[in-house]
Design a protein around this motif. Structure first.
Motif: not given
Lengths: 291, 234
Positions: B88-91, B133-134
């Protein structure tokens, strides 16, 4: 002083748009659909509040609570009956279905409660507070206060609870969420429940300001709030707040300084301008892909 | 034991899996190898419930999984690391790991397992507050594996864990897979990198256009002429 007064009134109107816009943006974020029946849930909420106060003689707060309960159930039922069977269908089919649900609700309201306008009782006392010649009505203060409260509660819920985390996961990747053991259908139901409950709150705030209840009353605020959601970046919760507030302020300023008739045109012109410059809306998420 | 019997999976009119049977015994590492489009991922998705099979049965320790709602399967002790990681890229890393334990209620044990995951993947501990996501590709693979382990599975399904990673990272990932298995988790591994997969597997199956064509121990398949020719570069 006029400027400040317009600004505060704009924030008041914008608060209502923001609360409605949350319903659009949350549903879009998780179910990836535009629920065009959302405005008509507001209308149902307004009728429930109207009948609770005028016919059942309920005080304001119980009437609002009853309206929230009815709208929440209605939102969940609409999702189950109309949208859930289309989970695998194309976005266009779902969109058309949503428009169908919207017309269904409007016509059902006309059949049940007639098309004549009902006058919403005055529920919030008229006065306000004055300071240095600037008067702000109680209603505006309450509306802004409710909006801030909703924003705080929702942000805490989405960011700091297990269910909120699961909802955010669903908005990113439903398959991966299922692998985590998240019941995606339940999360979609919860989203519709929250959005519709907020629509009920918005309906009462709206009717307190514009006290007429009629079957198509949700259409215009619905479209405006949808615009606000797109303006702020659809799918983004802070975006819905920002978009709603800005839209309200722009609308009131346009009415005050430019032209009452042109105010809606100006609002939509600003929207088009923002989307030309930043197609994802003010706070919209860029789709990040990394392999 | 995971047992697949006469499994058939279709996409519309196209039958992708044409009746396959295989099993994974407790404690084993079993690998499913095959070319692109052979049906490996389809098989994995059918087992974890993301796809409904057209026919056949999938049982885990005797429980029929095909009859369960998909989100209940992880609670039965079967976790999947999906192809392409799908974190889950935004967590944050921490939130991703918490989502891995979503189906569990045993708070204290979850804490202990989180510590174990950080021991296995120290890199994730360093990056716990960072958005998933980073992360780099290798770190995302580690996160996807750690997230699956947070469900405390008795069997772990890994779909193409080496995809897109540098040879050095691939070695690290395979080393960790063996480590996870050594600690008692059964492994079902899908890989295009057949040499690496056969090297760590107890047993292997070769999947070709929806059929299982060959099955044997990893060691024997490594020497099998047909496998050599098709998957090991001669």
């Amino acid at each position: 002083m006029d400027f400040l007064s317009y600004l505060i009134n704009g924030l008041g109107l914008g608060s209502v748009y923001a609360i409605i816009a949350l319903g659009y943006t949350m549903v879009y974020g998780i179910a990836k659909m535009l629920n065009f029946a959302h405005g008509d849930v507001i209308m149902v909420g307004a009728y429930v509040a109207f009948f609770s106060i005028s016919n059942l003689g309920l005080p304001l707060i119980p009437a609002v609570l009853l309206s929230i309960v009815v709208c929440t159930v209605l939102g969940v039922v609409i999702e189950r009956l109309a949208y859930k069977p289309l989970r695998a269908a194309s976005a266009l089919s779902v969109l058309i279905t949503a428009i169908g649900v919207s017309y269904f609700l409007q016509n059902a309201a006309q059949l049940l409660w007639s098309s004549s306008t009902k006058v919403f009782p005055s529920v919030i006392s008229n006065g306000g507070i004055s300071w240095n010649g600037l008067t702000v009505s109680w209603l505006t203060l309450i509306t802004i206060g409710v909006c801030v409260l909703v924003m705080i509660c929702l942000t805490l819920f989405i960011n700091h609870t297990k269910t909120g985390r699961a909802m955010r996961a669903c908005s990113e990747d439903k398959g991966a969420s299922t692998l985590m053991g998240i019941n995606v259908n339940l999360m979609i139901s919860i989203t519709f429940a929250i959005g519709s409950g907020l629509a009920a709150i918005a309906s009462v705030l709206l009717c307190a300001a514009y006290p007429s209840v009629f079957p198509t009353l949700g259409a215009m605020p619905g479209i405006k709030a949808f615009t606000a959601a797109v303006f702020g970046g659809i799918g983004s919760i802070p975006g819905a707040f920002l978009g709603g507030l800005l839209l309200g302020v722009i609308e009131i300023f346009a009415k005050a300084y430019i032209s009452t008739q042109l105010s809606d045109a100006i609002v939509f012109a600003v929207l088009i301008l923002v989307l030309l410059i930043k197609p994802t809306g003010l706070l919209g998420k860029r789709i990040r892909e990394k392999v | 034991m995971l047992k697949i019997t006469d499994l058939k999976v279709s996409y519309g009119m196209i039958e992708a899996i044409k009746g396959i049977s295989f099993e994974v015994n407790d404690g084993e590492i079993v690998t499913l190898i095959g070319a692109n489009g052979a049906g490996k991922t389809t098989t994995m998705h059918a087992i974890s419930g993301l796809l409904k099979p057209k026919a056949g049965s999938i049982t885990l320790n005797g429980t029929e999984l095909t009859k369960l709602p998909p989100h209940k399967i992880v609670g039965m002790g079967l976790a999947q690391v999906p192809e392409g990681r799908r974190v889950f890229a935004q967590q944050t890393v921490e939130e991703n790991l918490a989502l891995g334990a979503y189906s569990r209620k045993d708070k204290d044990a979850i804490e202990a397992d989180l510590a174990d995951v950080f021991t296995l993947f120290p890199r994730l501990l360093e990056r716990r507050k960072q958005m998933a996501g980073t992360l780099s590709g290798g770190e995302q693979q580690m996160l996807a594996m750690g997230r699956a382990l947070m469900a405390k599975p008795s069997i772990l399904l890994l779909d193409e864990p080496s995809m897109g990673l540098s040879p050095l990272l691939v070695s690290e990932i395979f080393h960790i897979i063996v480590e996870i298995n050594r600690k008692g988790t059964t492994i079902l591994l899908v890989e295009q990198n057949a040499i690496r997969a056969l090297d760590i597997a107890n047993r292997a199956y070769v999947l070709e256009t929806g059929h299982i064509t060959i099955s044997d121990t990893g060691e024997k398949l490594m020497k099998d002429e047909r496998v050599k020719e098709a998957y090991l570069g001669g």
